[in-house]
Motif scaffolding. Structure first.
Motif, PDB file in Angstrom:
ATOM      1  N   VAL A  58      10.845   5.471  -5.234  1.00 23.56           N
ATOM      2  CA  VAL A  58      11.086   4.832  -3.944  1.00 23.56           C
ATOM      3  C   VAL A  58      12.334   3.966  -4.072  1.00 23.56           C
ATOM      4  CG1 VAL A  58      10.123   3.378  -2.122  1.00 23.56           C
ATOM      5  CG2 VAL A  58       8.600   4.815  -3.501  1.00 23.56           C
ATOM      6  N   PHE A  59      13.329   4.263  -3.255  1.00 23.00           N
ATOM      7  CA  PHE A  59      14.606   3.556  -3.243  1.00 23.00           C
ATOM      8  C   PHE A  59      14.612   2.691  -1.993  1.00 23.00           C
ATOM      9  CE2 PHE A  59      19.485   4.323  -3.374  1.00 23.00           C
ATOM     10  CZ  PHE A  59      19.665   3.168  -4.104  1.00 23.00           C
ATOM     11  N   LEU A  79      21.559   8.932   2.835  1.00 23.74           N
ATOM     12  CA  LEU A  79      20.619   9.064   1.714  1.00 23.74           C
ATOM     13  C   LEU A  79      19.262   9.535   2.207  1.00 23.74           C
ATOM     14  CD1 LEU A  79      21.379   5.906  -0.458  1.00 23.74           C
ATOM     15  CD2 LEU A  79      21.746   8.298  -1.097  1.00 23.74           C
ATOM     16  N   GLY A  80      18.802   8.950   3.300  1.00 22.39           N
ATOM     17  CA  GLY A  80      17.521   9.346   3.872  1.00 22.39           C
ATOM     18  C   GLY A  80      17.508  10.803   4.278  1.00 22.39           C
ATOM     19  N   GLN A  81      18.596  11.250   4.897  1.00 23.49           N
ATOM     20  CA  GLN A  81      18.682  12.649   5.321  1.00 23.49           C
ATOM     21  C   GLN A  81      18.713  13.589   4.123  1.00 23.49           C
ATOM     22  OE1 GLN A  81      22.201  12.359   7.725  1.00 23.49           O
ATOM     23  NE2 GLN A  81      21.058  11.901   9.581  1.00 23.49           N
ATOM     24  N   GLU A  82      19.345  13.165   3.043  1.00 25.08           N
ATOM     25  CA  GLU A  82      19.488  14.026   1.871  1.00 25.08           C
ATOM     26  C   GLU A  82      18.240  14.051   0.988  1.00 25.08           C
ATOM     27  OE1 GLU A  82      21.079  16.619  -0.867  1.00 25.08           O
ATOM     28  OE2 GLU A  82      21.865  16.103   1.099  1.00 25.08           O
ATOM     29  N   PHE A  83      17.610  12.900   0.801  1.00 21.30           N
ATOM     30  CA  PHE A  83      16.564  12.805  -0.206  1.00 21.30           C
ATOM     31  C   PHE A  83      15.146  12.677   0.304  1.00 21.30           C
ATOM     32  CE2 PHE A  83      20.291  11.564  -2.641  1.00 21.30           C
ATOM     33  CZ  PHE A  83      20.114  12.325  -3.780  1.00 21.30           C
ATOM     34  N   ASN A  84      14.946  12.157   1.498  1.00 24.44           N
ATOM     35  CA  ASN A  84      13.569  11.886   1.912  1.00 24.44           C
ATOM     36  C   ASN A  84      12.741  13.153   2.007  1.00 24.44           C
ATOM     37  OD1 ASN A  84      13.293   9.184   1.866  1.00 24.44           O
ATOM     38  ND2 ASN A  84      13.437   8.867   4.060  1.00 24.44           N
ATOM     39  N   ILE A  85      11.463  12.969   1.754  1.00 21.44           N
ATOM     40  CA  ILE A  85      10.535  14.097   1.769  1.00 21.44           C
ATOM     41  C   ILE A  85      10.279  14.581   3.176  1.00 21.44           C
ATOM     42  CG2 ILE A  85       9.416  13.465  -0.376  1.00 21.44           C
ATOM     43  CD1 ILE A  85       7.193  12.180   1.279  1.00 21.44           C
ATOM     44  N   GLY A  86      10.804  13.888   4.152  1.00 24.16           N
ATOM     45  CA  GLY A  86      10.608  14.299   5.541  1.00 24.16           C
ATOM     46  C   GLY A  86       9.392  13.625   6.136  1.00 24.16           C
ATOM     47  N   GLN A  87       9.079  14.026   7.335  1.00 26.40           N
ATOM     48  CA  GLN A  87       7.993  13.400   8.056  1.00 26.40           C
ATOM     49  C   GLN A  87       6.712  14.211   7.983  1.00 26.40           C
ATOM     50  OE1 GLN A  87      11.147  13.706   9.405  1.00 26.40           O
ATOM     51  NE2 GLN A  87      11.660  11.604   8.994  1.00 26.40           N
ATOM     52  N   ALA A  93      13.731   4.125   1.629  1.00 25.46           N
ATOM     53  CA  ALA A  93      13.028   3.202   2.527  1.00 25.46           C
ATOM     54  C   ALA A  93      13.891   1.982   2.805  1.00 25.46           C
ATOM     55  CB  ALA A  93      11.703   2.784   1.904  1.00 25.46           C
ATOM     56  N   SER A  94      13.473   1.226   3.792  1.00 20.37           N
ATOM     57  CA  SER A  94      14.205   0.034   4.182  1.00 20.37           C
ATOM     58  C   SER A  94      13.219  -1.010   4.693  1.00 20.37           C
ATOM     59  CB  SER A  94      15.207   0.408   5.283  1.00 20.37           C
ATOM     60  OG  SER A  94      16.073  -0.654   5.542  1.00 20.37           O
ATOM     61  N   ILE A  95      13.557  -2.279   4.431  1.00 17.81           N
ATOM     62  CA  ILE A  95      12.719  -3.370   4.934  1.00 17.81           C
ATOM     63  C   ILE A  95      13.621  -4.524   5.358  1.00 17.81           C
ATOM     64  CG2 ILE A  95      12.343  -4.330   2.619  1.00 17.81           C
ATOM     65  CD1 ILE A  95       9.472  -5.098   3.656  1.00 17.81           C
ATOM     66  N   ASP A  96      13.325  -5.073   6.518  1.00 16.07           N
ATOM     67  CA  ASP A  96      14.070  -6.207   7.064  1.00 16.07           C
ATOM     68  C   ASP A  96      13.611  -7.467   6.335  1.00 16.07           C
ATOM     69  OD1 ASP A  96      14.892  -8.435   8.590  1.00 16.07           O
ATOM     70  OD2 ASP A  96      14.808  -7.299  10.458  1.00 16.07           O
ATOM     71  N   GLY A  97      14.505  -8.033   5.538  1.00 10.43           N
ATOM     72  CA  GLY A  97      14.180  -9.212   4.743  1.00 10.43           C
ATOM     73  C   GLY A  97      14.005 -10.481   5.553  1.00 10.43           C
ATOM     74  N   SER A 149       0.822  -1.214   0.000  1.00  8.18           N
ATOM     75  CA  SER A 149       0.000   0.000   0.000  1.00  8.18           C
ATOM     76  C   SER A 149       0.855   1.263   0.000  1.00  8.18           C
ATOM     77  CB  SER A 149      -0.963   0.004   1.186  1.00  8.18           C
ATOM     78  OG  SER A 149      -0.256  -0.009   2.399  1.00  8.18           O
ATOM     79  N   ILE A 150       1.907   1.292   0.794  1.00 10.08           N
ATOM     80  CA  ILE A 150       2.737   2.496   0.847  1.00 10.08           C
ATOM     81  C   ILE A 150       3.503   2.693  -0.450  1.00 10.08           C
ATOM     82  CG2 ILE A 150       4.794   3.504   1.916  1.00 10.08           C
ATOM     83  CD1 ILE A 150       3.746   2.605   4.588  1.00 10.08           C
ATOM     84  N   VAL A 151       4.148   1.651  -0.939  1.00 14.20           N
ATOM     85  CA  VAL A 151       4.948   1.795  -2.158  1.00 14.20           C
ATOM     86  C   VAL A 151       4.066   2.165  -3.346  1.00 14.20           C
ATOM     87  CG1 VAL A 151       6.456   0.584  -3.779  1.00 14.20           C
ATOM     88  CG2 VAL A 151       6.812   0.325  -1.323  1.00 14.20           C
ATOM     89  N   SER A 152       2.943   1.495  -3.521  1.00 17.10           N
ATOM     90  CA  SER A 152       2.079   1.835  -4.657  1.00 17.10           C
ATOM     91  C   SER A 152       1.499   3.239  -4.512  1.00 17.10           C
ATOM     92  CB  SER A 152       0.971   0.803  -4.840  1.00 17.10           C
ATOM     93  OG  SER A 152       0.112   0.790  -3.726  1.00 17.10           O
TER      94      SER A 152
END
Length: 109
Positions: free
Chosen positions: A39-40, A61-69, A95-99, A26-29
């Motif tokens: 989305v990286f 990367l998150g600090q540089e590119f993310n749209i923030g909270q 983004a990150s996901i624990d595989g 849901s979030i990625v789509s």
């Protein structure tokens, strides 16, 4: 930071959007289709040496590119208040996901 969007809970940790099997699709789509953002995603394993090595880089990367909270970037983009150069730089969500904890193989089509 925790955010609720379309009845889906999102968690940002160290400026990285944390994905789970429950919110992945849901979030990625939503980010890609509705907001037209890139989305990286880092699929990592907590015990993996390479994954541990890239952790600090991923945080940068998150600090540089993310749209923030907040949704301020998305609102400004939708209203045409964002310059093209800024849109290219800020139109990425890191983004990150624990595989190990999250099986999303059936969700990626």
């Amino acid at each position: 930071h925790i955010y609720l969007s379309n009845n889906t809970i999102s968690l940002y940790e160290n400026d990285i959007l944390i994905l789970t099997a429950n919110n992945f699709a849901s979030i990625v789509s939503n980010l890609i289709i509705h907001y037209q953002l890139d989305v990286f995603i880092q699929f990592y394993l907590p015990w993996c040496g390479h994954c541990k090595q890239i952790g600090p880089i991923w945080k940068q990367l998150g600090q540089e590119f993310n749209i923030g909270q907040s949704t301020s970037f998305i609102e400004a983009k939708n209203e045409g208040r964002i310059k093209e150069e800024e849109e290219k730089r800020r139109g990425v969500v890191v983004a990150s996901i624990d595989g190990m904890e999250n099986d999303v193989s059936g969700l990626m089509r």
